[in-house]
Design a protein around this motif. Structure first.
Motif, PDB file in Angstrom:
ATOM      1  N   LYS A 561     -34.052 -20.519 -33.478  1.00  0.00           N
ATOM      2  CA  LYS A 561     -33.081 -19.417 -33.382  1.00  0.00           C
ATOM      3  C   LYS A 561     -32.230 -19.532 -32.105  1.00  0.00           C
ATOM      4  O   LYS A 561     -31.022 -19.296 -32.125  1.00  0.00           O
ATOM      5  CB  LYS A 561     -33.857 -18.093 -33.395  1.00  0.00           C
ATOM      6  CG  LYS A 561     -32.995 -16.835 -33.420  1.00  0.00           C
ATOM      7  CD  LYS A 561     -33.842 -15.626 -33.748  1.00  0.00           C
ATOM      8  CE  LYS A 561     -34.923 -15.324 -32.713  1.00  0.00           C
ATOM      9  NZ  LYS A 561     -34.598 -14.932 -31.401  1.00  0.00           N
ATOM     10  N   ASP A 562     -32.900 -19.913 -31.019  1.00  0.00           N
ATOM     11  CA  ASP A 562     -32.202 -20.005 -29.727  1.00  0.00           C
ATOM     12  C   ASP A 562     -31.205 -21.165 -29.660  1.00  0.00           C
ATOM     13  O   ASP A 562     -30.467 -21.296 -28.693  1.00  0.00           O
ATOM     14  CB  ASP A 562     -33.218 -20.182 -28.590  1.00  0.00           C
ATOM     15  CG  ASP A 562     -34.114 -18.963 -28.478  1.00  0.00           C
ATOM     16  OD1 ASP A 562     -33.702 -17.900 -28.970  1.00  0.00           O
ATOM     17  OD2 ASP A 562     -35.215 -19.097 -27.912  1.00  0.00           O
ATOM     18  N   TRP A 563     -31.264 -22.045 -30.618  1.00  0.00           N
ATOM     19  CA  TRP A 563     -30.365 -23.202 -30.591  1.00  0.00           C
ATOM     20  C   TRP A 563     -29.032 -22.913 -31.305  1.00  0.00           C
ATOM     21  O   TRP A 563     -28.146 -23.746 -31.326  1.00  0.00           O
ATOM     22  CB  TRP A 563     -31.027 -24.424 -31.249  1.00  0.00           C
ATOM     23  CG  TRP A 563     -32.334 -24.801 -30.608  1.00  0.00           C
ATOM     24  CD1 TRP A 563     -32.797 -24.386 -29.398  1.00  0.00           C
ATOM     25  CD2 TRP A 563     -33.348 -25.646 -31.156  1.00  0.00           C
ATOM     26  NE1 TRP A 563     -34.032 -24.912 -29.157  1.00  0.00           N
ATOM     27  CE2 TRP A 563     -34.393 -25.706 -30.221  1.00  0.00           C
ATOM     28  CE3 TRP A 563     -33.471 -26.378 -32.342  1.00  0.00           C
ATOM     29  CZ2 TRP A 563     -35.548 -26.454 -30.436  1.00  0.00           C
ATOM     30  CZ3 TRP A 563     -34.615 -27.125 -32.562  1.00  0.00           C
ATOM     31  CH2 TRP A 563     -35.644 -27.154 -31.606  1.00  0.00           C
TER      32      TRP A 563
END
Ligand SMILES: Nc1ncnc2c1ncn2[C@@H]1O[C@H](COP(=O)(O)OP(=O)(O)OP(=O)(O)O)[C@@H](O)[C@H]1O
Ligand SMILES: [Ca+2]
Length: 593
Positions: A561-563
């Motif tokens: 998700k953070d990417w």
């Protein structure tokens, strides 16, 4: 061969460290290999580079510098004639150290009693077929003379041809005792040594094979005689190191032979200066590699798992029991390091200490003479001594490294290209777009290698297709390549049958992110590549799609998700590099469980 060890790295490290305490001779004196390092660091042999090691009588050693405790192979079943030697060493210290519970005691024949040669499973060798099917008429063809060398597995004699083309010619005959072949595996080892030698003989840096014979007691391998001695002795006679220019000519020969073996699907597994002989005493005599006794066939995507080799030269992943051809490149790095500075990169008093150093220590590039060594040479060695085997150069790549460029060495086809292109043609369009962007940012030095490989595929009007790969590979086919089933890689490259690839796309297909990550300029390369990706390939992607792209399960959602940028739903810079890199080691290992 075996499959990947599925433990996490730190656990394996400890396991290796623990397990090596017992299979190796626990007698510290028996494995002490050098005087105390003057600088307290383990890599020095400033006083005497190769002080040695083995207790008297264990192994006749023409040079004090020869690698001690050189053969290890455990704790799989007893595989080779080296075992009795290790067993003998262990018996010597039996009183001092009892085997630990759970220690595989059968590897060298188990129980330590009796004093006689131990045999497999304690059941004698009666059932073993020691018939190799080789001719029995050695005496009719060769007249044996004095001994010229001795190793763990056999001794080698000078001989003279009696008949045919070799009449009157000096040759060498390696004699391997059948009495030492105590297991089916050790017999197979000898069979394979002959097979590989026969198949690969013909390369200019491989010892020329003439014939194999046998009688009731021995196997005999007749080959070209090298009268110039071992590379190890030349290093010693030069006070422990070579000039850079002289080192280059040695390294090019090593790489040339290793690249050839690797293309054939053969891993030598015992590259060290003792196994390179000069054809004559001339300073500039060419070298030949000998001793395929530990070599094996390996398919490009397979992993080997038996721990074999020689302590100073063994790669970390061999100790982790999951390795392929890159392990030979590590050994080549160790040899180059020694040539350039006269010290071993991984050194300790005991074999277990050497292994610990191989697994954990960084080689010293600070002390003399390293400040005077060229940056290209240092870069060359560092790119071979990378503990991550995926980041290491292949032999064909190393031959195009800037350090060797003034020698303009011939560069052979690299099987790595086949592996990478195979993955590329099966990758998703998104992954291909990411790789295309990356390929636009690679430095000129890397392009030299890619151009060479592309031209070896003999492109037609600037394009290659599956047939180019097939023709290029089959041009080099030998019995070894058949045995190692290298050609099977062409089957999985089938999608390329309906596709043409120009040089630009070939670059995208044939680059390894892992190798590029090892470059000093990686940050810049990645930044530039991301710029290209933004222009062309960066599309909106959901968490689900990205995990699927990366072949991960739902447990990876939170990391992935953070990417993705919240602003536009596309990959961020970090996301792009993570995506290129693929799954992490930890996740990757978990997936193999
Ligand atoms: N073709 C040759 N010409 C001259 N000397 C040779 C030749 N082949 C082997 N020797 C000598 O014999 C020694 C032992 O040979 P080789 O390395 O093949 O045996 P080994 O028992 O498999 O060795 P190791 O203990 O390294 O496994 C070599 O180190 C070298 O000195
Ligand atoms: Ca040898």
């Amino acid at each position: 061969m075996g499959h990947c060890c599925s433990k996490d790295v730190s656990a394996v490290n400890n396991e290796v460290i623990n397990s090596i305490k017992h299979p190796t001779p626990p007698n510290a004196a028996a494995v002490e290999v050098a005087p105390p390092a003057t600088n307290g660091y383990a890599n020095s042999f400033a006083a005497s580079p190769f002080q040695s090691p083995l207790p008297a009588g264990v192994r006749p050693s023409p040079s004090p510098a020869r690698t001690p405790g050189r053969k290890f192979r455990w704790p799989l079943p007893p595989p080779s004639p080296a075992k009795p030697i290790m067993a003998m060493m262990r018996r010597r210290v039996q009183g001092k150290q009892q085997p630990q519970e759970g220690q595989p005691i059968t590897e060298d024949g188990g129980g330590e009693g009796g004093g006689g040669e131990r045999v497999a499973m304690g059941s004698g060798t009666g059932g073993l077929d020691k018939n190799f099917g080789y001719p029995k008429n050695l005496a009719a063809k060769f007249e044996l003379g004095k001994e010229v060398g001795r190793g763990h597995f056999g001794h080698t004699c000078w001989a003279k041809g009696k008949k045919g083309e070799l009449k009157g010619q000096p040759v060498a005959v390696k004699i391997i005792s059948k009495a030492k072949m105590t297991t089916a595996i050790s017999i197979e080892d000898v069979r394979r040594e002959v097979k590989i030698l026969k198949a690969l003989s013909g390369h200019k840096n491989i010892i020329k094979f003439y014939d194999a014979f046998e009688d009731e007691n021995n196997v005999y391998i007749a080959m070209e005689l090298c009268e110039g001695g071992e590379l190890l002795d030349r290093i010693l006679s030069r006070g422990g190191r070579y000039t850079e220019q002289d080192a280059k000519t040695i390294v090019v020969q090593i790489l040339s032979v290793v690249a050839y073996c690797h293309l054939q699907g053969v891993s030598h597994r015992d590259l060290k200066p003792e196994n390179f002989l000069f054809t004559s005493r001339d300073e500039d005599a060419p070298m030949r590699i000998i001793d395929f006794g530990l070599s094996d066939f390996v398919r490009p995507d397979d992993r080997l798992n038996d721990v074999v080799g020689s302590a100073y030269y063994v790669a970390p992943e061999v100790l982790h029991r999951s390795y392929n051809l890159e392990a030979d490149m590590w050994s080549t790095g160790v040899i180059t390091y020694i040539l350039l500075c006269g010290s071993r990169p991984f050194w300790a008093r005991t074999e277990s200490g050497i292994f610990r150093s191989v697994l954990r220590a960084d080689p010293n590039f600070d002390d003399s003479p390293w400040p005077t060594v060229s940056p290209e040479a240092k870069d060359f060695v560092k790119r071979l001594l990378n503990k991550d085997h995926r980041k290491r150069m292949t032999a064909a790549q190393a031959l195009t490294h800037p350090w060797l460029r003034d020698l303009n060495p011939a560069v052979p086809l690299d099987i790595l290209i086949f592996k990478l292109v195979k993955s590329y043609v099966r990758a998703t369009p998104f992954k291909r777009a990411a790789l295309k962007a990356l390929s636009k940012a690679i430095p000129e030095d890397e392009l030299v290698y890619l151009r060479t490989q592309f031209s070896l595929l003999e492109p037609k009007n600037g394009y290659v297709s599956l047939n180019n790969f097939r023709v290029a590979l089959t041009r080099h086919v030998t019995d070894a390549m058949k045995e190692s089933r290298v050609l099977e890689i062409l089957n999985v490259m089938e999608p390329l049958a309906h596709k043409r690839m120009g040089f630009e796309e070939f670059c995208a297909a044939a680059i390894s992110t892992h190798q590029l990550e090892a470059l000093e300029g990686w940050e810049n390369i990645a930044t530039e590549a991301f710029g290209f990706f933004e222009q062309e390939g960066n599309q909106v992607i959901s968490v689900e799609e990205l995990t699927q792209e990366m072949n991960l399960g739902p447990t990876a959602y939170s990391a992935v998700k953070d990417w993705i940028r919240s602003s536009d739903g596309k990959l961020s810079f970090i996301g792009y590099t993570k995506f290129l890199h693929g799954v992490t080691m930890r996740i990757s290992n978990a997936r193999h469980r």
